[in-house]
Design a protein around this motif. Structure first.
Motif, PDB file in Angstrom:
ATOM      1  N   GLU A 112      -4.781  -6.813  -0.483  1.00  0.00           N
ATOM      2  CA  GLU A 112      -4.957  -6.966   0.950  1.00  0.00           C
ATOM      3  C   GLU A 112      -3.606  -7.032   1.658  1.00  0.00           C
ATOM      4  O   GLU A 112      -3.390  -7.821   2.582  1.00  0.00           O
ATOM      5  N   THR A 113      -2.706  -6.160   1.226  1.00  0.00           N
ATOM      6  CA  THR A 113      -1.328  -6.179   1.689  1.00  0.00           C
ATOM      7  C   THR A 113      -0.895  -4.786   2.127  1.00  0.00           C
ATOM      8  O   THR A 113      -1.211  -3.791   1.475  1.00  0.00           O
ATOM      9  N   THR A 114      -0.159  -4.726   3.238  1.00  0.00           N
ATOM     10  CA  THR A 114       0.436  -3.481   3.727  1.00  0.00           C
ATOM     11  C   THR A 114       1.913  -3.467   3.364  1.00  0.00           C
ATOM     12  O   THR A 114       2.621  -4.472   3.532  1.00  0.00           O
ATOM     13  N   THR A 115       2.368  -2.338   2.872  1.00  0.00           N
ATOM     14  CA  THR A 115       3.770  -2.172   2.464  1.00  0.00           C
ATOM     15  C   THR A 115       4.609  -1.701   3.651  1.00  0.00           C
ATOM     16  O   THR A 115       4.144  -0.915   4.481  1.00  0.00           O
ATOM     17  N   GLY A 116       5.835  -2.167   3.730  1.00  0.00           N
ATOM     18  CA  GLY A 116       6.724  -1.802   4.825  1.00  0.00           C
ATOM     19  C   GLY A 116       7.020  -0.312   4.880  1.00  0.00           C
ATOM     20  O   GLY A 116       6.900   0.408   3.892  1.00  0.00           O
ATOM     21  N   ARG A 117       7.416   0.152   6.043  1.00  0.00           N
ATOM     22  CA  ARG A 117       7.771   1.553   6.241  1.00  0.00           C
ATOM     23  C   ARG A 117       9.286   1.722   6.296  1.00  0.00           C
ATOM     24  O   ARG A 117       9.863   2.504   5.560  1.00  0.00           O
ATOM     25  N   LEU A 118       9.935   0.988   7.199  1.00  0.00           N
ATOM     26  CA  LEU A 118      11.386   1.070   7.281  1.00  0.00           C
ATOM     27  C   LEU A 118      12.037   0.530   6.024  1.00  0.00           C
ATOM     28  O   LEU A 118      13.126   0.953   5.650  1.00  0.00           O
ATOM     29  N   ASP A 119      11.394  -0.390   5.404  1.00  0.00           N
ATOM     30  CA  ASP A 119      11.908  -0.970   4.164  1.00  0.00           C
ATOM     31  C   ASP A 119      10.693  -1.410   3.351  1.00  0.00           C
ATOM     32  O   ASP A 119      10.015  -2.385   3.692  1.00  0.00           O
ATOM     33  N   THR A 120      10.411  -0.687   2.269  1.00  0.00           N
ATOM     34  CA  THR A 120       9.186  -0.945   1.509  1.00  0.00           C
ATOM     35  C   THR A 120       9.244  -2.214   0.684  1.00  0.00           C
ATOM     36  O   THR A 120       8.244  -2.596   0.065  1.00  0.00           O
ATOM     37  N   ARG A 121      10.368  -2.900   0.664  1.00  0.00           N
ATOM     38  CA  ARG A 121      10.431  -4.199  -0.011  1.00  0.00           C
ATOM     39  C   ARG A 121       9.660  -5.253   0.782  1.00  0.00           C
ATOM     40  O   ARG A 121       9.231  -6.263   0.243  1.00  0.00           O
ATOM     41  N   TYR A 122       9.502  -5.030   2.078  1.00  0.00           N
ATOM     42  CA  TYR A 122       8.761  -5.949   2.932  1.00  0.00           C
ATOM     43  C   TYR A 122       7.270  -5.685   2.796  1.00  0.00           C
ATOM     44  O   TYR A 122       6.841  -4.559   2.517  1.00  0.00           O
ATOM     45  N   LYS A 123       6.489  -6.713   3.036  1.00  0.00           N
ATOM     46  CA  LYS A 123       5.038  -6.561   2.992  1.00  0.00           C
ATOM     47  C   LYS A 123       4.404  -7.580   3.929  1.00  0.00           C
ATOM     48  O   LYS A 123       5.020  -8.573   4.319  1.00  0.00           O
ATOM     49  N   GLY A 124       3.140  -7.297   4.298  1.00  0.00           N
ATOM     50  CA  GLY A 124       2.436  -8.195   5.199  1.00  0.00           C
ATOM     51  C   GLY A 124       0.944  -8.051   5.040  1.00  0.00           C
ATOM     52  O   GLY A 124       0.454  -7.126   4.376  1.00  0.00           O
ATOM     53  N   PRO A 125       0.181  -8.943   5.643  1.00  0.00           N
ATOM     54  CA  PRO A 125      -1.276  -8.887   5.521  1.00  0.00           C
ATOM     55  C   PRO A 125      -1.837  -7.564   6.053  1.00  0.00           C
ATOM     56  O   PRO A 125      -1.375  -7.050   7.073  1.00  0.00           O
ATOM     57  N   ASP A 126      -2.801  -7.027   5.346  1.00  0.00           N
ATOM     58  CA  ASP A 126      -3.450  -5.796   5.780  1.00  0.00           C
ATOM     59  C   ASP A 126      -4.303  -6.080   7.017  1.00  0.00           C
ATOM     60  O   ASP A 126      -4.988  -7.110   7.076  1.00  0.00           O
ATOM     61  N   LEU A 127      -4.266  -5.193   7.990  1.00  0.00           N
ATOM     62  CA  LEU A 127      -5.018  -5.415   9.224  1.00  0.00           C
ATOM     63  C   LEU A 127      -6.435  -4.873   9.165  1.00  0.00           C
ATOM     64  O   LEU A 127      -7.357  -5.466   9.725  1.00  0.00           O
ATOM     65  N   ASP A 128      -6.609  -3.750   8.503  1.00  0.00           N
ATOM     66  CA  ASP A 128      -7.937  -3.130   8.444  1.00  0.00           C
ATOM     67  C   ASP A 128      -8.103  -2.455   7.088  1.00  0.00           C
ATOM     68  O   ASP A 128      -7.556  -1.372   6.863  1.00  0.00           O
ATOM     69  N   PRO A 129      -8.851  -3.044   6.179  1.00  0.00           N
ATOM     70  CA  PRO A 129      -8.976  -2.486   4.829  1.00  0.00           C
ATOM     71  C   PRO A 129      -9.671  -1.132   4.792  1.00  0.00           C
ATOM     72  O   PRO A 129      -9.638  -0.449   3.769  1.00  0.00           O
ATOM     73  N   LEU A 130     -10.283  -0.708   5.900  1.00  0.00           N
ATOM     74  CA  LEU A 130     -11.002   0.558   5.914  1.00  0.00           C
ATOM     75  C   LEU A 130     -10.184   1.707   6.513  1.00  0.00           C
ATOM     76  O   LEU A 130     -10.628   2.850   6.467  1.00  0.00           O
ATOM     77  N   SER A 131      -9.009   1.416   7.051  1.00  0.00           N
ATOM     78  CA  SER A 131      -8.207   2.483   7.650  1.00  0.00           C
ATOM     79  C   SER A 131      -7.535   3.303   6.564  1.00  0.00           C
ATOM     80  O   SER A 131      -7.330   2.841   5.439  1.00  0.00           O
TER      81      SER A 131
END
Length: 556
Positions: free
Chosen positions: A383-402
């Motif tokens: 349930e985690t989204t990986t960073g774009r500018l820096d993929t070492r960063y991560k955060g809670p997923d906003l919509d698991p169906l997107s």
């Protein structure tokens, strides 16, 4: 940051970018000194004919154990939207008295020919010998201010953020930047027209400055004015652009006719927009973006331990992935629907080994995964989204169906710190902008659009070209016109906005003689788009850029 639609920061640019989408020429007039007084109690509100007064302050930064005293100038230079108009403007932005032209009606500024009041902060080492180098730095977007490079890389102060994490809120720590480049060169941070404290004015002002070519022309005119104002025409000259700042540097370098640069630093590069991993699905039949993004997918999966078998070390692993990307993978993509089911299965299984993405997903994606889809899928089970500018960063997923990531955890993690630090530093230490709004980017403007059309040197008119924007011919033109100039390419392995392998690919496909390839050096770091957010990487990045300047300032 660079909100590239290509990348932020930093330097982000592409598909989003298309839709929405770092010291002194030579005749310093007495009148200029008037504008260099220190502003202590605030900046007066100015009309288009009266730019805010410059602020001059002094400070010291310790680099490598050595205290460096400097003068900081925070101010503006006004440039015209075309060469003939620009030539009639004085350094104060007002119409020169001997032009014979009528000054704009102050009651109707919207009817005047468009101009850009470009904000900058220049740091000059005190008591420096004549001929000291000067470097111009800017971020990208397009539409980003230079606050990311200013507060994160080579200025005398920097904001401290926890690497690869989202910090708590204010107060943020602003510290002496022991990695400032003031040990080897004066530095000038420039806000693009319509960003930061830069403002655009006049008729059709957005059209006059918001586009690949108009933007580069504005920076070219700014640099010429700066060289005149501060008597720096005979100084070694450098450009450092991040993210969209790299295509700007390519076009700008070609625009600077009769101004030979000693060097260009390209940080988080993209010169051909066809190579963007953000939107190749909208460019079917041009498959190389998928191959160029694969090594970054692999690095990201390596970092988050999502690979079926974890390699012992990153860089040997990436060398293997690069070879596969340009070999069997690219060959398979080029076959399109003629790729056999057996071969397609084999490629999907290999991609699984390099990315950690499920074979079934890779098959459904037809072996073609965009950057946004990868950010979404890599850690979806957590349930985690990986960073774009820096993929070492991560955060809670906003919509698991997107199907794609809805936000960039890296941008969310550091933007507040940089914004707060810049605003406090500008007003408290540089004594500038008390009554002004600092705009981190122009892309929040309801009228913001970006004209990506571009006319290469000696190329057909912008409105008569086919294909995506590509400024590789501009950099090649500069390198052939000035064969002594050197180029330093820098990037982060974990940058999904402008994948590092993309920059390498572009450099090896420049239309230059083979012998000029030796003028290009390559530097990659275990960081992301904004390599400097990692202090250990910033230390090495400083050492590499300082060595680049020292090795080229004498025209070697």
């Amino acid at each position: 940051m660079n909100r590239m639609w290509i990348g932020v920061s930093a330097g982000a640019l592409l598909v989003s970018a298309v839709s929405a989408m770092g010291a002194r020429p030579q005749e310093k007039k007495d009148a200029d000194k008037k504008s260099e007084k220190v502003v202590v109690t605030g900046t007066p509100v100015a009309t288009p004919a009266e730019p805010p007064a410059d602020s001059v302050t002094e400070g010291s930064v310790t680099v490598g154990g050595q205290a460096i005293a400097y003068k900081a100038v925070a101010g503006t230079l006004t440039v015209g939207s075309n060469d003939s108009q620009d030539a009639m403007l004085g350094l104060d932005g007002k119409m020169l008295p001997d032009t014979g032209e009528k000054a704009p009606d102050p009651e109707k500024p919207e009817d005047a020919t468009a101009t850009a009041r470009m904000f900058y902060v220049a740091y000059f080492k005190k008591d420096a010998k004549p001929g000291r180098p000067v470097m111009f730095l800017y971020n990208g977007g397009p539409g980003s201010a230079s606050m990311w490079l200013h507060m994160g890389s080579f200025g005398p102060r920097r904001v401290v953020t926890t690497d690869a994490q989202h910090d708590e809120g204010a107060p943020y720590k602003i510290v002496n930047n022991e990695y400032s480049l003031l040990d080897v060169t004066d530095v000038v941070f420039i806000d693009a027209p319509g960003t930061g404290f830069s403002r655009i004015m006049g008729k059709d002002k957005e059209k006059a400055f918001w586009g690949t070519d108009p933007d580069a022309h504005a920076f070219e005119r700014f640099i010429r004015r700066f060289l005149t104002k501060y008597d720096r025409w005979n100084s070694p000259k450098y450009l450092l652009g991040e993210s969209y700042g790299t295509p700007r540097s390519a076009v700008l370098s070609a625009d600077l006719q009769n101004v030979d640069l000693n060097g260009i630093v390209l940080l988080s590069q993209i010169l051909s927009f066809d190579n963007s991993i953000d939107g190749p699905k909208w460019n079917p039949g041009v498959d190389q973006a998928y191959a160029l993004g694969l090594p970054t997918f692999a690095a990201s999966a390596f970092y988050h331990h999502k690979l079926p078998s974890q390699p012992a070390a990153l860089e040997p692993f990436l060398a293997e992935v690069e070879q596969y990307a340009m070999g069997d993978y690219m060959s398979a993509l080029l076959k399109g629907s003629e790729l056999s089911d057996t071969s397609k299965q084999a490629v999907a299984e290999k991609l699984h080994q390099y990315t950690g993405l499920p074979v079934t997903y890779l098959l459904r994606a037809n072996l073609r995964v965009t950057g946004g889809a990868f950010s979404k899928q890599l850690q979806l089970d957590d349930e985690t989204t990986t960073g774009r500018l820096d993929t070492r960063y991560k955060g809670p997923d906003l919509d698991p169906l997107s199907s794609d990531a809805e936000y960039d955890p890296q941008s969310n993690a550091i933007s507040s710190a940089y914004t707060a630090a810049l605003n406090q530093y500008m007003r408290m230490e540089l004594k500038y902008g008390q009554d002004q709004t600092y705009k981190p980017g122009a892309y929040t403007d309801a009228n913001f659009t970006w004209d990506l059309r571009h006319q290469a040197p000696n190329g057909p008119p912008a409105n008569q070209q086919w294909g995506g924007t590509n400024v590789m011919p501009d950099l090649a033109y500069t390198m052939k016109s000035n064969p002594r100039m050197k180029v330093m390419l820098a990037g982060g392995y974990y940058d999904l906005a402008t994948p590092y392998f993309e920059g390498k690919f572009e450099m090896h496909h420049l239309q230059i003689p083979q012998k000029l390839q030796s003028n290009i050096s390559y530097h990659y770091y275990q960081s992301g788009h904004m390599v400097y957010v990692n202090e250990d990487v910033l230390k090495q990045f400083h050492a590499d850029v300082a060595a680049f300047v020292k090795g080229t300032e004498d025209g070697k």
